[in-house]
Write a protein that holds these residues in place. Structure first.
Motif, PDB file in Angstrom:
ATOM      1  N   MET A  15       0.881  -1.169  -0.028  1.00  0.00           N
ATOM      2  CA  MET A  15       0.063  -0.005   0.036  1.00  0.00           C
ATOM      3  C   MET A  15       0.990   1.282  -0.012  1.00  0.00           C
ATOM      4  O   MET A  15       0.593   2.274  -0.646  1.00  0.00           O
ATOM      5  CB  MET A  15      -1.000  -0.014   1.246  1.00  0.00           C
ATOM      6  CG  MET A  15      -1.694   1.371   1.213  1.00  0.00           C
ATOM      7  SD  MET A  15      -3.189   1.113  -0.116  1.00  0.00           S
ATOM      8  CE  MET A  15      -4.287  -0.160   0.782  1.00  0.00           C
ATOM      9  N   ARG A  16       1.873   1.473   0.898  1.00  0.00           N
ATOM     10  CA  ARG A  16       2.975   2.507   0.951  1.00  0.00           C
ATOM     11  C   ARG A  16       3.479   2.404  -0.369  1.00  0.00           C
ATOM     12  O   ARG A  16       3.788   3.865  -1.013  1.00  0.00           O
ATOM     13  CB  ARG A  16       3.806   2.297   2.102  1.00  0.00           C
ATOM     14  CG  ARG A  16       4.905   3.416   2.204  1.00  0.00           C
ATOM     15  CD  ARG A  16       4.117   4.681   2.530  1.00  0.00           C
ATOM     16  NE  ARG A  16       2.725   4.659   3.313  1.00  0.00           N
ATOM     17  CZ  ARG A  16       2.138   5.765   3.603  1.00  0.00           C
ATOM     18  NH1 ARG A  16       2.491   6.705   3.041  1.00  0.00           N
ATOM     19  NH2 ARG A  16       1.189   5.703   4.503  1.00  0.00           N
ATOM     20  N   GLU A  17       3.807   1.311  -0.981  1.00  0.00           N
ATOM     21  CA  GLU A  17       4.601   1.797  -2.398  1.00  0.00           C
ATOM     22  C   GLU A  17       3.449   2.323  -3.356  1.00  0.00           C
ATOM     23  O   GLU A  17       3.937   3.370  -4.239  1.00  0.00           O
ATOM     24  CB  GLU A  17       4.827   0.348  -3.044  1.00  0.00           C
ATOM     25  CG  GLU A  17       5.620   0.284  -4.231  1.00  0.00           C
ATOM     26  CD  GLU A  17       6.018  -1.025  -4.776  1.00  0.00           C
ATOM     27  OE1 GLU A  17       6.437  -1.172  -6.099  1.00  0.00           O
ATOM     28  OE2 GLU A  17       5.885  -1.808  -3.989  1.00  0.00           O
ATOM     29  N   LYS A  18       1.936   2.130  -3.220  1.00  0.00           N
ATOM     30  CA  LYS A  18       1.276   2.569  -4.336  1.00  0.00           C
ATOM     31  C   LYS A  18       1.202   4.109  -3.754  1.00  0.00           C
ATOM     32  O   LYS A  18       0.933   4.980  -4.804  1.00  0.00           O
ATOM     33  CB  LYS A  18      -0.023   1.736  -4.197  1.00  0.00           C
ATOM     34  CG  LYS A  18      -0.146   0.975  -5.068  1.00  0.00           C
ATOM     35  CD  LYS A  18      -1.585   0.107  -5.549  1.00  0.00           C
ATOM     36  CE  LYS A  18      -1.412  -0.907  -6.473  1.00  0.00           C
ATOM     37  NZ  LYS A  18      -2.754  -1.313  -6.848  1.00  0.00           N
ATOM     38  N   PHE A  19       1.012   4.655  -2.660  1.00  0.00           N
ATOM     39  CA  PHE A  19       1.071   5.760  -2.120  1.00  0.00           C
ATOM     40  C   PHE A  19       2.243   6.674  -2.807  1.00  0.00           C
ATOM     41  O   PHE A  19       2.001   7.624  -3.016  1.00  0.00           O
ATOM     42  CB  PHE A  19       0.836   5.998  -0.724  1.00  0.00           C
ATOM     43  CG  PHE A  19       0.991   7.346  -0.201  1.00  0.00           C
ATOM     44  CD1 PHE A  19      -0.230   7.822   0.492  1.00  0.00           C
ATOM     45  CD2 PHE A  19       2.098   7.835   0.228  1.00  0.00           C
ATOM     46  CE1 PHE A  19      -0.223   9.163   0.777  1.00  0.00           C
ATOM     47  CE2 PHE A  19       2.186   9.137   0.776  1.00  0.00           C
ATOM     48  CZ  PHE A  19       0.752   9.762   1.063  1.00  0.00           C
ATOM     49  N   ASN A  20       3.209   6.078  -2.564  1.00  0.00           N
ATOM     50  CA  ASN A  20       4.467   6.966  -3.065  1.00  0.00           C
ATOM     51  C   ASN A  20       4.292   6.980  -4.722  1.00  0.00           C
ATOM     52  O   ASN A  20       4.934   7.987  -5.103  1.00  0.00           O
ATOM     53  CB  ASN A  20       5.689   6.042  -2.603  1.00  0.00           C
ATOM     54  CG  ASN A  20       5.976   6.317  -1.007  1.00  0.00           C
ATOM     55  OD1 ASN A  20       5.717   7.151  -0.479  1.00  0.00           O
ATOM     56  ND2 ASN A  20       6.706   5.270  -0.510  1.00  0.00           N
ATOM     57  N   SER A  21       3.738   6.158  -5.212  1.00  0.00           N
ATOM     58  CA  SER A  21       3.516   6.314  -6.902  1.00  0.00           C
ATOM     59  C   SER A  21       2.890   7.481  -7.182  1.00  0.00           C
ATOM     60  O   SER A  21       2.898   7.793  -8.384  1.00  0.00           O
ATOM     61  CB  SER A  21       2.952   4.795  -7.391  1.00  0.00           C
ATOM     62  OG  SER A  21       3.696   3.698  -7.010  1.00  0.00           O
ATOM     63  N   PHE A  22       2.165   8.076  -6.503  1.00  0.00           N
ATOM     64  CA  PHE A  22       1.512   9.295  -6.746  1.00  0.00           C
ATOM     65  C   PHE A  22       2.537  10.493  -6.887  1.00  0.00           C
ATOM     66  O   PHE A  22       2.176  11.601  -7.133  1.00  0.00           O
ATOM     67  CB  PHE A  22       0.465   9.616  -5.624  1.00  0.00           C
ATOM     68  CG  PHE A  22      -1.106   8.928  -5.851  1.00  0.00           C
ATOM     69  CD1 PHE A  22      -1.786   9.454  -6.913  1.00  0.00           C
ATOM     70  CD2 PHE A  22      -1.497   7.919  -5.077  1.00  0.00           C
ATOM     71  CE1 PHE A  22      -2.963   8.647  -7.195  1.00  0.00           C
ATOM     72  CE2 PHE A  22      -2.580   7.350  -5.147  1.00  0.00           C
ATOM     73  CZ  PHE A  22      -3.207   7.714  -6.322  1.00  0.00           C
ATOM     74  N   PHE A  23       3.577  10.205  -6.273  1.00  0.00           N
ATOM     75  CA  PHE A  23       4.739  11.238  -6.338  1.00  0.00           C
ATOM     76  C   PHE A  23       5.815  11.046  -7.062  1.00  0.00           C
ATOM     77  O   PHE A  23       6.627  10.176  -6.633  1.00  0.00           O
ATOM     78  CB  PHE A  23       5.031  11.591  -4.955  1.00  0.00           C
ATOM     79  CG  PHE A  23       3.965  11.906  -4.096  1.00  0.00           C
ATOM     80  CD1 PHE A  23       3.415  13.254  -3.877  1.00  0.00           C
ATOM     81  CD2 PHE A  23       3.246  11.115  -3.290  1.00  0.00           C
ATOM     82  CE1 PHE A  23       2.316  13.713  -3.183  1.00  0.00           C
ATOM     83  CE2 PHE A  23       2.029  11.344  -2.393  1.00  0.00           C
ATOM     84  CZ  PHE A  23       1.525  12.475  -2.278  1.00  0.00           C
ATOM     85  N   SER A  24       5.859  11.576  -8.224  1.00  0.00           N
ATOM     86  CA  SER A  24       6.738  11.339  -9.378  1.00  0.00           C
ATOM     87  C   SER A  24       8.303  11.814  -8.834  1.00  0.00           C
ATOM     88  O   SER A  24       8.243  12.916  -8.160  1.00  0.00           O
ATOM     89  CB  SER A  24       6.450  12.001 -10.544  1.00  0.00           C
ATOM     90  OG  SER A  24       7.648  11.771 -11.581  1.00  0.00           O
ATOM     91  N   ASN A  25       9.373  11.181  -9.207  1.00  0.00           N
ATOM     92  CA  ASN A  25      10.609  11.626  -8.819  1.00  0.00           C
ATOM     93  C   ASN A  25      10.801  12.670  -9.705  1.00  0.00           C
ATOM     94  O   ASN A  25      11.908  13.719  -9.179  1.00  0.00           O
ATOM     95  CB  ASN A  25      11.686  10.463  -9.425  1.00  0.00           C
ATOM     96  CG  ASN A  25      11.529   9.314  -8.236  1.00  0.00           C
ATOM     97  OD1 ASN A  25      11.223   9.384  -7.148  1.00  0.00           O
ATOM     98  ND2 ASN A  25      12.039   8.185  -8.915  1.00  0.00           N
TER      99      ASN A  25
END
Length: 253
Positions: free
Chosen positions: A1-11
């Motif tokens: 879940m946290r990985e998907k959360f972080n996917s909302f924020f592009s590098n």
């Protein structure tokens, strides 16, 4: 879940520091946003990409799914994980990726002119699935040109399915629509309305019937219907409700 959360924020849009110059842009801006939210039927909220949360959420119920605006604000991006199904959640992550890729290729001085629009389903408090249209436009960039804060505007979608991903600029007649099957952006021209079509659409927006419009602009009802059909063809819609929504979303009125 946290990985998907972080996917909302592009590098490409990761913000670690905010300068004093960046902060100076935002003085009293939330008061303006709150006033705007009072004047529209749409839901309004602000994303802070540096803090990775929602800075403000309006009271309009379209987006709240039975929660209070404060509860949605506190949830932030977890709101999506609670109220968006798996299929559309994956779509949102896709949109996030291609949106930031598109944005990263724009000149910095032009970035605040662009808006991305797309549709997805949210699950309300009655467990009903509602298709909404979601628009996101940058409010503030940091000194590097990355999006710091963005305004999101939510309304009921005139479409019938998720997707419909479009990026447009207030300074261009071209819109870019993402083809999910071929995974490419396709450019097309914005619909241009004639003066008569604009007049008829405006009168419909005021609640007039076809007969009332015909009487007001000295045409026969059949002629008004003819102009409406041409209007629908230009917009690719099927009825006046969809036409009005299209016109509103694309700032044609």
């Amino acid at each position: 879940m946290r990985e998907k959360f972080n996917s909302f924020f592009s590098n490409k849009n990761t913000i670690t520091e905010i300068s004093d110059k960046d902060i100076s842009q935002t003085e009293n801006y939330l008061e303006v946003v709150k006033t705007f939210a009072k004047l529209t039927y749409q839901s309004v909220y602000i994303i802070d990409y540096q803090k990775r949360n929602f800075e403000y959420v309006s009271d309009n119920p379209i987006f709240l799914c039975g929660l209070t605006s404060e509860e949605v604000r506190e949830l932030g991006y977890d709101f999506y994980f609670k109220n968006v199904g798996e299929k559309d959640l994956n779509l949102l992550l896709k949109i996030n990726q291609i949106g930031f890729d598109f944005f990263d290729n724009l000149p910095v001085e032009d970035r605040k002119n662009y808006t991305i629009s797309y549709d997805f389903h949210i699950i309300n408090e009655k467990k009903n699935s509602i298709l909404i249209n979601h628009k996101l436009t940058p409010l503030f960039l940091n000194e590097e040109g990355k999006i710091w804060k963005a305004m999101c505007i939510v309304s009921l979608s005139p479409n019938h399915s998720s997707g419909n991903i479009i990026i447009s600029s207030i300074k261009s007649e071209i819109i870019s629509e993402f083809n999910l099957e071929d995974n490419v952006w396709e450019n097309k021209k914005k619909a241009k309305l004639s003066d008569r079509e604009t007049e008829i659409l405006t009168l419909h927006a005021r609640g007039l019937t076809i007969n009332e419009i015909a009487e007001k602009i000295f045409l026969s009802p059949d002629t008004v219907k003819f102009h409406r059909r041409k209007l629908f063809e230009k917009m690719g819609v099927e009825n006046i409700t969809e036409a009005l929504s299209y016109a509103t979303h694309n700032k044609l009125l």
